[in-house]
Design an enzyme around this catalytic site. Structure first.
Site, PDB file in Angstrom:
ATOM      1  CB  CYS A   1      -0.638   2.591   4.011  1.00  0.00           C
ATOM      2  SG  CYS A   1      -2.062   1.802   3.282  1.00  0.00           S
ATOM      3  CG  ASP A   2       3.132   1.346   4.497  1.00  0.00           C
ATOM      4  OD1 ASP A   2       2.667   1.843   5.539  1.00  0.00           O
ATOM      5  OD2 ASP A   2       2.936   0.166   4.165  1.00  0.00           O
TER       6      ASP A   2
ATOM      7  CB  CYS B   1      -0.922  -0.027   1.207  1.00  0.00           C
ATOM      8  SG  CYS B   1      -1.956   1.435   1.355  1.00  0.00           S
TER       9      CYS B   1
END
Ligand code: NAP
Length: 316
Positions: free
Chosen positions: A137-138, A134
């Site tokens: 997300c990261d 992701c």
């Protein structure tokens, strides 16, 4: 448990918890079956910075715990079980778990999707600490770092382009010499000076050590068999998602990739069955959209029950 539950929610991710909150607040006392991974995909995410209402960000597990508490506060009940078989041909529906057999008037399917993995060495060891599925997300954790994205579809183009906001260089590694992605997504990646492409390449393993994390990917050229090491501190997998829909095959309408088809009201092809979250969404795949569709599915289930009580179960 009741003889026949009014609402059963399958899945304990963002969509499932939201569906439980809404149906619990509607005094329907929903029963949520957690599935194998309580908290869903978000429980794997270290930090969420784009969930509205949390300007400082919060941990994925923390958000899931808060949602669960909120659902319990309004009367939702939770069962740790995994449903392995369903019969949606007769009403009430029947669900068979490892431990329980459950009958339900309405079913809200929030079983999510699982990111595909390569199954190579180092992938599990560094998952969440250098290996990610992701970018949204990261990506933030790779400021001025070199990263690799594996895949040749729209997700790889999108994630690769997105990661250039942070990373100094993004190498997209694709197993063939032709991308699968749409032309427009390809062009966007081609036009980005920070994106490099490596075609005909198979990732063999993720290199690094426990202390310093990921340092590279070992890659084989499928034409020449030459093996090289691509330096990177992050490796993002964008090789597709598999919706968790096996138990519904042949019973609920699905698209060619196995995602459940829903209408605007989150209703599935069988009256009384609704779905929310990634199990029916291969486009947005965000926590907030999962919560939104989980909410809509819950509200539709409530309306269905009201109608059913006054008119009887809809005939097909
Ligand atoms: P996808 O289209 O299935 O592409 C997956 C890519 O990963 C393919 O290039 C495939 O290679 C590669 N791949 C699969 N398994 C692999 C393996 N074991 N090793 C190495 N490479 C592997 O998946 P997606 O990109 O996630 O897209 C899914 C759907 O969502 C598509 O319909 C897409 O259009 C849509 N989507 C749309 C957007 C957008 O419009 N903004 C963004 C993201 C996704 P091959 O090409 O060789 O098969």
């Amino acid at each position: 448990m009741s003889d026949v539950e009014k609402v059963v929610v399958l899945g304990s991710g963002c969509a499932g918890y939201t569906a439980a909150i809404y149906t619990a607040r509607a005094t329907l006392s929903p029963l949520l079956i957690s599935g194998t991974m309580e908290g869903g995909q978000l429980s794997l995410t270290s930090e969420i910075e784009n969930y509205p209402g949390f300007p400082e960000g919060l941990g994925g597990m923390e958000l899931m715990d808060q949602m669960k508490k909120q659902a319990i506060r309004f009367g939702a009940r939770f069962v740790n079980d995994y449903i392995k078989k369903v019969d949606l041909t007769k009403h009430p529906f029947t669900l068979w778990g490892q431990e329980n057999e459950i009958k339900a008037e309405t079913l809200i399917v929030c079983t999510g999707a699982s990111a595909k993995k390569l199954g190579i060495e180092g992938e599990e060891k560094f998952f969440g600490r250098g290996v990610s599925t992701c970018a949204t997300c990261d990506g933030f954790f790779y400021k001025e770092k070199e990263v690799v994205v594996v895949g040749g579809g729209d997700s790889a183009m999108e994630e690769g382009t997105f990661l250039t906001k942070f990373a100094s260089k993004v190498t997209i590694i694709h197993r063939r010499d032709k991308l699968r992605a749409s032309k427009i997504m390809q062009q966007r990646a081609f036009d980005n000076p920070k994106v490099a492409f490596q075609y005909n390449s198979i990732v063999l393993d993720v290199l690094g050590d426990e202390k310093t994390g990921v340092r590279g990917a070992r890659v084989k050229d499928s034409k020449t068999d030459e093996v090289t090491e691509i330096p990177c501190t992050g490796l993002f997998l964008a090789i597709g998602h598999v919706p968790n829909t096996d138990i519904f095959k042949g019973q609920l309408g699905m698209d060619e990739n196995g995602f459940i088809v829903t209408d605007r009201l989150q209703a599935c092809s069988v009256p009384g069955v609704f779905a929310g979250g990634d199990v029916q969404d291969h486009v947005f795949k965000q926590a907030i959209t999962a919560a939104g569709t989980g909410c809509a599915a819950a509200m539709s289930a409530e309306k269905f029950l009201t109608k059913m009580e006054s008119e009887g179960y809809p005939r097909r």
